[in-house]
Each structure stands twice: as structure tokens, then as C-alpha cells.
Design a protein around this motif. Structure first.
Motif, PDB file in Angstrom:
ATOM      1  N   ARG A 269      42.576 -10.285  13.883  1.00  0.00           N
ATOM      2  CA  ARG A 269      43.748 -10.650  13.100  1.00  0.00           C
ATOM      3  C   ARG A 269      43.381 -11.664  12.018  1.00  0.00           C
ATOM      4  NH1 ARG A 269      48.240  -8.526  15.113  1.00  0.00           N
ATOM      5  NH2 ARG A 269      48.347  -7.927  17.317  1.00  0.00           N
ATOM      6  N   GLU A 270      44.198 -11.725  10.989  1.00  0.00           N
ATOM      7  CA  GLU A 270      43.958 -12.633   9.878  1.00  0.00           C
ATOM      8  C   GLU A 270      43.885 -14.081  10.376  1.00  0.00           C
ATOM      9  OE1 GLU A 270      45.959 -13.880   5.557  1.00  0.00           O
ATOM     10  OE2 GLU A 270      46.836 -12.276   6.784  1.00  0.00           O
ATOM     11  N   GLY A 271      42.865 -14.801   9.932  1.00  0.00           N
ATOM     12  CA  GLY A 271      42.703 -16.200  10.313  1.00  0.00           C
ATOM     13  C   GLY A 271      41.940 -16.410  11.603  1.00  0.00           C
ATOM     14  N   LEU A 278      40.739 -19.725  19.087  1.00  0.00           N
ATOM     15  CA  LEU A 278      41.893 -19.355  18.279  1.00  0.00           C
ATOM     16  C   LEU A 278      42.135 -20.391  17.190  1.00  0.00           C
ATOM     17  CD1 LEU A 278      44.569 -18.245  20.910  1.00  0.00           C
ATOM     18  CD2 LEU A 278      43.568 -16.806  19.129  1.00  0.00           C
ATOM     19  N   SER A 279      42.800 -19.939  16.120  1.00  0.00           N
ATOM     20  CA  SER A 279      43.211 -20.900  15.088  1.00  0.00           C
ATOM     21  C   SER A 279      44.195 -21.910  15.670  1.00  0.00           C
ATOM     22  CB  SER A 279      43.845 -20.160  13.907  1.00  0.00           C
ATOM     23  OG  SER A 279      44.943 -19.380  14.344  1.00  0.00           O
ATOM     24  N   THR A 280      44.842 -21.535  16.772  1.00  0.00           N
ATOM     25  CA  THR A 280      45.726 -22.466  17.488  1.00  0.00           C
ATOM     26  C   THR A 280      45.033 -23.057  18.710  1.00  0.00           C
ATOM     27  OG1 THR A 280      46.654 -20.563  18.637  1.00  0.00           O
ATOM     28  CG2 THR A 280      47.891 -21.413  16.745  1.00  0.00           C
ATOM     29  N   GLY A 281      43.692 -22.937  18.769  1.00  0.00           N
ATOM     30  CA  GLY A 281      42.931 -23.606  19.823  1.00  0.00           C
ATOM     31  C   GLY A 281      42.944 -25.100  19.607  1.00  0.00           C
ATOM     32  N   LEU A 282      42.092 -25.811  20.315  1.00  0.00           N
ATOM     33  CA  LEU A 282      42.167 -27.275  20.315  1.00  0.00           C
ATOM     34  C   LEU A 282      42.074 -27.864  18.911  1.00  0.00           C
ATOM     35  CD1 LEU A 282      42.301 -30.001  21.682  1.00  0.00           C
ATOM     36  CD2 LEU A 282      39.839 -29.851  22.128  1.00  0.00           C
ATOM     37  N   LEU A 283      41.035 -27.496  18.147  1.00  0.00           N
ATOM     38  CA  LEU A 283      40.848 -28.117  16.838  1.00  0.00           C
ATOM     39  C   LEU A 283      41.959 -27.741  15.865  1.00  0.00           C
ATOM     40  CD1 LEU A 283      36.971 -27.830  16.420  1.00  0.00           C
ATOM     41  CD2 LEU A 283      38.329 -29.781  17.214  1.00  0.00           C
TER      42      LEU A 283
END
Length: 341
Positions: A269-271, A278-283
Motif C-alpha cells: 500500500r502507498e506509504g 508500518l507508517s503507524t508503527g512506533l516511529l
């Protein structure tokens, strides 16, 4: 060679084998579990478990104990091992999951046993009820899960209730052991009440009774209906999380691949990056958290949004951004090395 009658007798070397027999059918026992019973001089267990392995007990000394005599089983095992015998102390499922491993070690330590003792101890793992029941209903444990026993014979109810409330809020898939008995009928109702505080009423539930045994029975229901089902001490209750679904008679908890990949063609998926957080992982989450806080969202608002303690968020936000940048750089370097490998 003639033994000197004045020489002290050698200390006998006994052994306790804590055997997990799995769900109970012989074909689901491990090779080591069957071998342990075969080499044992004495087999000790709850009467129902002894029946499950009856075909393996020819020529053995068998000691049957009732449901509430766990400590007696452990004491009998130690006494037999002290006399030089090999003992198979059996548990259904896994000996270390609500089984005889814990009580046996408590008895051993109380008696002064150490790993250097002449009595050897071996734990032989087996498939626990949650594994067996999950296999029969689909793939409900593919993501994070936990097990909680509803038996308050040895654990105070407030302790059990706090655990139920915590895991319900945290969205674990949950396996309930010992959910109900002839005398304990309200515990499953209270568990349902606590889960409904955090989960949808239509959350999938599977109730498996006597998995892989002669009277096996499987019922699919929902969280708001589960307490009305036929549940007993031979039942295990599997409660899904917010993503669990039932389709074609199978209960499945997604692992989360759809968050990163298009499930139709497997494209990323984009990003997102294959094999990376994930882009919504910790960092990524830390970056967004700082942005939201800088934009005016206070700790109380952020705590409600993320369902996390405000003091935890305060500690996270107090960390220097340089530390996060260093962590991100280390992660990037590790990724480059992996790409080169």
C-alpha cells in the motif's frame, strides 16, 4: 563382583517426568510423551486423564487422584522418585499451562530439592487446550492472544476480573479456561459483562467442549449470547478481538497484512514498505503524536484518542527528538544491511 555389605547403599536415581498428553487422543500426543509413559514405572494423574491413556498403562503402577488433589499427586511423584522409580505425572494439554509443572516444583522446592538432586525432573510439552480448540474452529489465534482461567478456587475474583477487564480493553483474543462448573455458574456471566464494556455485542465466540475426545462439541455464538450456551469444565471459550470474523464455519483473526498490502494482488500500500514497520508503527506514531501535541492537543485528549495512560504519553513526549532520530538512523542502517545481504 561381590558387593561389600559394609558399603553404604547407592542413592537411587529416580525421575519425575511431567507429561503433557495434549487434548487426550493418542494421535495428538508427542512421540516423547508416549515414550515417557512407556519408560515410566509409575503413572500418576487425575482419574479422567488416566482413562485417556489407559491403552498405554499395561504393567505400570497407576496412582489415580481426584480433581482437587494436585499437591497429593506431586507428593506421590516425589516419594516414588525418591525410591528410585521413574514417574510419569500426566496433565492434559501442556503440563506448564494450568497443569502439574507449577505445583510439582513448589512441592520439590519445599522439600529442599535442587537441580543437582539425584531426582531428575523433565517437562514434556503438549498441545494446550487453546491450541487444540483453535485448530478445530479455524485460525482465531493468528494475532495476539492470552489465556485466563475463570476458576476462583485458588485465585481471588477481583484479580480475575481485573485481568478480564484489561485484556478486553486491550483487544486480545482470549481463551477462557475452566469457564463454568456445577458450582461455579456466575463467573462466565461476569466475564461476559466485563467484555461487553469494551467489545461489540456481535464479537465472535467459539465454545469447544472435549476437543478431539469422544464427546467433542463445537458451538459458534456471539459475545452477547455466549453465557446462554452449554458450557462446562470440559469447555474452552475463545473470544475474538475487534477484527475476528466467522466465515464458512471458520473463525479467523487477521494477522494485519491488509494494513500493509492489497490482499487482492499483494501489492504494498502507498506509504508502506514490505518487511518494514508500518507508517503507524512506533516511529511514525511518535512523529504524529508530537505533531498533534504541538498543534494544541493536551495529554488528556491524546490519552483518550490512543487509549493509553497520560503519564506514559508524557514520558514519551519528554524524550529528546535526537534519541528518536538516532533510533531511526540505526533502523535505516539495519535495513540497508538486510537489503545487501
Amino acid at each position: 563382583m561381590t558387593l561389600d555389605p559394609h558399603e553404604p547403599a547407592a542413592t537411587p536415581h529416580g525421575k519425575i517426568m511431567l507429561v503433557g498428553i495434549g487434548p487426550g487422543s493418542e494421535q495428538h500426543m508427542t512421540h516423547r510423551a508416549r515414550a515417557a509413559i512407556a519408560e515410566a514405572d509409575v503413572v500418576i494423574g487425575y482419574v479422567t486423564y488416566i482413562k485417556l491413556v489407559a491403552d498405554l498403562l499395561e504393567g505400570k503402577e497407576v496412582i489415580r487422584k481426584s480433581m482437587t488433589e494436585e499437591l497429593d499427586r506431586a507428593v506421590s511423584a516425589l516419594e516414588a522418585a525418591r525410591s528410585g522409580k521413574k514417574v510419569a505425572l500426566i496433565s492434559s494439554g501442556d503440563a506448564g499451562v494450568y497443569g502439574m509443572a507449577g505445583p510439582t516444583y513448589e512441592v520439590l522446592f519445599q522439600a529442599g530439592w535442587t537441580p543437582d538432586d539425584t531426582v531428575q525432573v523433565e517437562i514434556i510439552p503438549g498441545a494446550s487446550a487453546l491450541n487444540s480448540c483453535a485448530a478445530l474452529v479455524g485460525a482465531p489465534l493468528t494475532h495476539d492472544f492470552c489465556a485466563i482461567s475463570l476458576s476462583d478456587l485458588l485465585t481471588p475474583w477481583p484479580t480475575i476480573a481485573r485481568r478480564l477487564d484489561a485484556v478486553a480493553m486491550a483487544d486480545f483474543v482470549v481463551a477462557l479456561y475452566n469457564p463454568k462448573s456445577g458450582r461455579r455458574t456466575r463467573q462466565i456471566v461476569e466475564a461476559q459483562r466485563l467484555f461487553l464494556r469494551h467489545r461489540r455485542a456481535d464479537t465472535p465466540v467459539a465454545i469447544v467442549k472435549s476437543a478431539y475426545r469422544r464427546r467433542q462439541n463445537i458451538v459458534f455464538t456471539t459475545l452477547d449470547q455466549m453465557a446462554e450456551a452449554d458450557i462446562g469444565m470440559l469447555s474452552t471459550v475463545l473470544i475474538g478481538n475487534s477484527n475476528t470474523f466467522v466465515q464458512h464455519g471458520l473463525m479467523v483473526t487477521p494477522r494485519g497484512y491488509a494494513n500493509k498490502y492489497d490482499m487482492a494482488d499483494g501489492a504494498t500500500r502507498e506509504g508502506e514498505r514490505a518487511g518494514r514497520s508500518l507508517s503507524t508503527g512506533l516511529l511514525g506514531w511518535l512523529e504524529q503524536l508530537r505533531a498533534d501535541h504541538a498543534a494544541g492537543d493536551d495529554l488528556a485528549t491524546l490519552a483518550r484518542r490512543h487509549r493509553l495512560p497520560a503519564d506514559y504519553l508524557a514520558a514519551v513526549l519528554s524524550e529528546p527528538e535526537e534519541l528518536e532520530a538516532s533510533g531511526a538512523a540505526q533502523a535505516s542502517e539495519a535495513e540497508q544491511l538486510e537489503d545487501q545481504a
